[in-house]
Design a protein around this motif. Structure first.
Motif, PDB file in Angstrom:
ATOM      1  N   GLU A 145       0.804  -1.227   0.000  1.00 15.85           N
ATOM      2  CA  GLU A 145       0.000   0.000   0.000  1.00 15.85           C
ATOM      3  C   GLU A 145       0.832   1.270   0.000  1.00 15.85           C
ATOM      4  OE1 GLU A 145      -3.299   0.326  -0.106  1.00 15.85           O
ATOM      5  OE2 GLU A 145      -3.908  -1.768   0.157  1.00 15.85           O
ATOM      6  N   GLY A 146       2.114   1.165   0.376  1.00 15.92           N
ATOM      7  CA  GLY A 146       2.863   2.416   0.475  1.00 15.92           C
ATOM      8  C   GLY A 146       4.352   2.213   0.425  1.00 15.92           C
ATOM      9  N   LEU A 147       5.097   3.321   0.336  1.00 16.54           N
ATOM     10  CA  LEU A 147       6.549   3.248   0.406  1.00 16.54           C
ATOM     11  C   LEU A 147       7.079   4.365   1.286  1.00 16.54           C
ATOM     12  CD1 LEU A 147       7.994   5.496  -1.597  1.00 16.54           C
ATOM     13  CD2 LEU A 147       7.208   3.944  -3.344  1.00 16.54           C
ATOM     14  N   GLU A 148       8.238   4.057   1.889  1.00 21.63           N
ATOM     15  CA  GLU A 148       8.834   4.976   2.851  1.00 21.63           C
ATOM     16  C   GLU A 148       9.737   5.941   2.084  1.00 21.63           C
ATOM     17  OE1 GLU A 148      10.073   3.495   7.133  1.00 21.63           O
ATOM     18  OE2 GLU A 148      11.723   3.207   5.745  1.00 21.63           O
ATOM     19  N   ALA A 149       9.200   7.099   1.750  1.00 28.71           N
ATOM     20  CA  ALA A 149       9.977   8.083   0.987  1.00 28.71           C
ATOM     21  C   ALA A 149      10.818   8.947   1.923  1.00 28.71           C
ATOM     22  CB  ALA A 149       9.046   8.956   0.157  1.00 28.71           C
ATOM     23  N   ASP A 157      18.498  11.203   0.706  1.00 24.75           N
ATOM     24  CA  ASP A 157      18.723  12.639   0.551  1.00 24.75           C
ATOM     25  C   ASP A 157      17.485  13.276  -0.090  1.00 24.75           C
ATOM     26  OD1 ASP A 157      18.882  12.091  -2.164  1.00 24.75           O
ATOM     27  OD2 ASP A 157      21.068  12.146  -2.214  1.00 24.75           O
ATOM     28  N   GLU A 158      17.501  14.578  -0.166  1.00 29.44           N
ATOM     29  CA  GLU A 158      16.341  15.328  -0.653  1.00 29.44           C
ATOM     30  C   GLU A 158      15.902  14.867  -2.057  1.00 29.44           C
ATOM     31  OE1 GLU A 158      14.526  17.553   0.933  1.00 29.44           O
ATOM     32  OE2 GLU A 158      13.339  18.140  -0.828  1.00 29.44           O
ATOM     33  N   ALA A 159      16.878  14.619  -2.925  1.00 33.02           N
ATOM     34  CA  ALA A 159      16.544  14.215  -4.294  1.00 33.02           C
ATOM     35  C   ALA A 159      15.880  12.839  -4.302  1.00 33.02           C
ATOM     36  CB  ALA A 159      17.810  14.206  -5.152  1.00 33.02           C
ATOM     37  N   THR A 160      16.411  11.939  -3.495  1.00 28.73           N
ATOM     38  CA  THR A 160      15.834  10.586  -3.410  1.00 28.73           C
ATOM     39  C   THR A 160      14.409  10.660  -2.877  1.00 28.73           C
ATOM     40  OG1 THR A 160      18.021   9.702  -2.931  1.00 28.73           O
ATOM     41  CG2 THR A 160      16.152   8.304  -2.368  1.00 28.73           C
ATOM     42  N   ARG A 161      14.235  11.450  -1.837  1.00 31.30           N
ATOM     43  CA  ARG A 161      12.912  11.585  -1.232  1.00 31.30           C
ATOM     44  C   ARG A 161      11.915  12.108  -2.263  1.00 31.30           C
ATOM     45  NH1 ARG A 161      13.369  15.865   3.150  1.00 31.30           N
ATOM     46  NH2 ARG A 161      15.107  14.496   3.670  1.00 31.30           N
ATOM     47  N   ARG A 162      12.325  13.138  -2.988  1.00 33.56           N
ATOM     48  CA  ARG A 162      11.393  13.710  -3.972  1.00 33.56           C
ATOM     49  C   ARG A 162      11.081  12.717  -5.077  1.00 33.56           C
ATOM     50  NH1 ARG A 162      13.790  18.907  -5.720  1.00 33.56           N
ATOM     51  NH2 ARG A 162      14.591  19.456  -3.676  1.00 33.56           N
ATOM     52  N   SER A 163      12.097  12.009  -5.518  1.00 33.71           N
ATOM     53  CA  SER A 163      11.839  11.075  -6.615  1.00 33.71           C
ATOM     54  C   SER A 163      10.946   9.922  -6.128  1.00 33.71           C
ATOM     55  CB  SER A 163      13.163  10.628  -7.237  1.00 33.71           C
ATOM     56  OG  SER A 163      13.355   9.269  -7.110  1.00 33.71           O
ATOM     57  N   LEU A 164      11.091   9.509  -4.868  1.00 29.54           N
ATOM     58  CA  LEU A 164      10.232   8.445  -4.341  1.00 29.54           C
ATOM     59  C   LEU A 164       8.791   8.935  -4.170  1.00 29.54           C
ATOM     60  CD1 LEU A 164      12.689   6.848  -1.762  1.00 29.54           C
ATOM     61  CD2 LEU A 164      11.804   5.758  -3.841  1.00 29.54           C
ATOM     62  N   ILE A 165       8.631  10.200  -3.792  1.00 33.16           N
ATOM     63  CA  ILE A 165       7.273  10.728  -3.640  1.00 33.16           C
ATOM     64  C   ILE A 165       6.572  10.750  -5.004  1.00 33.16           C
ATOM     65  CG2 ILE A 165       5.948  12.844  -3.128  1.00 33.16           C
ATOM     66  CD1 ILE A 165       7.998  13.349  -0.834  1.00 33.16           C
ATOM     67  N   SER A 166       7.308  11.119  -6.059  1.00 39.01           N
ATOM     68  CA  SER A 166       6.627  11.152  -7.358  1.00 39.01           C
ATOM     69  C   SER A 166       6.384   9.739  -7.881  1.00 39.01           C
ATOM     70  CB  SER A 166       7.367  12.053  -8.359  1.00 39.01           C
ATOM     71  OG  SER A 166       8.561  11.448  -8.730  1.00 39.01           O
ATOM     72  N   LEU A 167       7.312   8.825  -7.590  1.00 39.14           N
ATOM     73  CA  LEU A 167       7.087   7.424  -7.982  1.00 39.14           C
ATOM     74  C   LEU A 167       5.843   6.865  -7.280  1.00 39.14           C
ATOM     75  CD1 LEU A 167       8.215   5.051  -9.613  1.00 39.14           C
ATOM     76  CD2 LEU A 167       9.667   4.468  -7.657  1.00 39.14           C
ATOM     77  N   ALA A 168       5.706   7.166  -5.996  1.00 38.19           N
ATOM     78  CA  ALA A 168       4.534   6.686  -5.238  1.00 38.19           C
ATOM     79  C   ALA A 168       3.253   7.214  -5.880  1.00 38.19           C
ATOM     80  CB  ALA A 168       4.625   7.133  -3.774  1.00 38.19           C
ATOM     81  N   ALA A 169       3.245   8.477  -6.240  1.00 33.52           N
ATOM     82  CA  ALA A 169       2.042   9.065  -6.839  1.00 33.52           C
ATOM     83  C   ALA A 169       1.722   8.366  -8.161  1.00 33.52           C
ATOM     84  CB  ALA A 169       2.247  10.563  -7.064  1.00 33.52           C
ATOM     85  N   ARG A 170       2.769   8.129  -8.952  1.00 27.42           N
ATOM     86  CA  ARG A 170       2.558   7.504 -10.255  1.00 27.42           C
ATOM     87  C   ARG A 170       2.024   6.079 -10.115  1.00 27.42           C
ATOM     88  NH1 ARG A 170       6.267   5.775 -13.815  1.00 27.42           N
ATOM     89  NH2 ARG A 170       8.028   6.571 -12.638  1.00 27.42           N
ATOM     90  N   LEU A 171       2.484   5.353  -9.090  1.00 25.67           N
ATOM     91  CA  LEU A 171       2.073   3.955  -8.937  1.00 25.67           C
ATOM     92  C   LEU A 171       0.826   3.795  -8.069  1.00 25.67           C
ATOM     93  CD1 LEU A 171       5.551   2.203  -8.464  1.00 25.67           C
ATOM     94  CD2 LEU A 171       4.234   2.540 -10.555  1.00 25.67           C
ATOM     95  N   GLY A 172       0.307   4.901  -7.535  1.00 20.57           N
ATOM     96  CA  GLY A 172      -0.880   4.789  -6.690  1.00 20.57           C
ATOM     97  C   GLY A 172      -0.568   4.210  -5.323  1.00 20.57           C
ATOM     98  N   LEU A 173       0.613   4.525  -4.792  1.00 19.12           N
ATOM     99  CA  LEU A 173       0.991   4.072  -3.453  1.00 19.12           C
ATOM    100  C   LEU A 173       1.019   5.271  -2.509  1.00 19.12           C
ATOM    101  CD1 LEU A 173       3.903   1.697  -4.522  1.00 19.12           C
ATOM    102  CD2 LEU A 173       1.784   0.976  -3.389  1.00 19.12           C
TER     103      LEU A 173
END
Ligand code: AMP
Ligand code: FE
Ligand code: FE
Ligand code: ZN
Length: 293
Positions: free
Chosen positions: A218-222, A228-244
């Protein structure tokens, strides 16, 4: 609102390899001004009753959780955090008991390998490093440092205990299917922990997440201490794209990992309280599905 509110959804206590008891950790979280704290010990829910009890009357939500080791075909495995699992859930307890038994078999093998390498260490010295909870590699590492056989836990891991090192013994893990379905059966929300630590490029991570999502993730730990900040941001957008949903926590272990602070990680971590809304909605959906199953 003058101040933002913050939470920490990934922490360890003496039930596994943290150095604060569940009660101490909850008090510390309240003192730090956190609005919610999840207790997510490795492969055990033994600390949850004490933590929930300690949260009574405090102005923070104690989220009963767990961090389960799962096998995804990568060196060192992956970790699944379950949020809001029901403390004492029989199916979850049974599944975790198997992992705990495997750890009990593994620990003497780690000790034997260290002894064969010429390091004089006894199981009693390792047990003295625990808080009565289950035993893992960090306790071996602390004992070796305390005996003056290494300068730091990091040195112990890189020389002997890290995956592939001379005294490493692989650990039994759950399949992703089993871990995810046990968390859901226990009423919890399954989240992939610290995806940034996995040895995967962006495409590899995306395909792993798609597979795990098809199994009920259901989710991922961004938000995470080591992202780092870049990783966090990229994980947040990946989560949005995958519906997590997005989760976040420090992976606080107390004095066992002194560089990580509760809530703030290495100093710059801030996990917003607003993440809880979407995570709770998923919890309600999971519980609703179970009730109507
Ligand atoms: P185990 O559960 O026995 O396999 O031990 C895994 C735990 O060891 C992790 O959750 C960390 O807390 C800790 N750990 C892993 N790698 C390191 C490292 N390089 N330095 C310090 N602690 C580590
Ligand atoms: Fe740990
Ligand atoms: Fe982890
Ligand atoms: Zn952790």
């Amino acid at each position: 609102m003058l101040f933002m509110d913050y939470i920490d959804l990934h922490t360890h206590t003496t039930a596994s390899d943290g150095s604060l008891s569940p009660g101490e950790l909850v008090s510390e979280a309240a003192r730090a001004g956190l609005k919610a704290v999840a207790i997510t010990d490795h492969d055990t829910i033994a600390g949850l009753d004490e933590a929930v009890e300690a949260g009574q009357g405090l102005e923070l939500e104690v989220v009963p959780g767990v961090e389960i080791s799962i096998e995804v075909g990568l060196k060192g495995g992956a970790h699944l955090v379950g949020l809001w699992v029901k403390p004492g859930h029989p199916g979850l307890l049974d599944g975790l008991e198997r992992l705990q038994e495997a750890r009990r078999q593994r620990n003497p093998r780690i000790l034997a390998k260290l002894n064969e390498l010429g390091l004089p260490l006894s199981m009693d010295e390792v047990l003295a490093q625990t808080g009565g909870g289950q035993v893992g590699r960090p306790h071996f590492a602390k004992a070796l440092v305390q005996k003056g056989l290494a300068d730091s836990m990091g040195e112990v891991f890189s020389r002997w205990l890290a995956a592939g090192a001379k005294a490493y013994v692989a650990k039994e893990r759950m399949t992703p299917e089993e871990g995810i379905s046990l968390v859901r059966a226990a009423g919890g929300v399954p989240v992939l922990a610290h995806p940034g630590l996995l040895d995967l490029d962006r495409n590899g991570l995306e395909s792993l997440l798609r597979k795990l999502k098809s199994l009920g993730l259901e989710g991922l730990e961004a938000y995470y201490s080591e992202h780092d900040e870049a990783t966090r941001r990229s994980l947040i957008s990946l989560a949005a794209r995958l519906g997590l949903a997005v989760s976040g926590g420090s992976d606080f272990h107390g004095g066992s990992k002194p560089q990580i602070q509760l809530g703030t990680g290495k100093g710059d971590l801030r996990v917003p309280l607003t993440l809880l809304t979407a995570l709770r909605q998923r919890r309600e959906r999971i519980r609703g599905e179970k009730d109507h199953a």
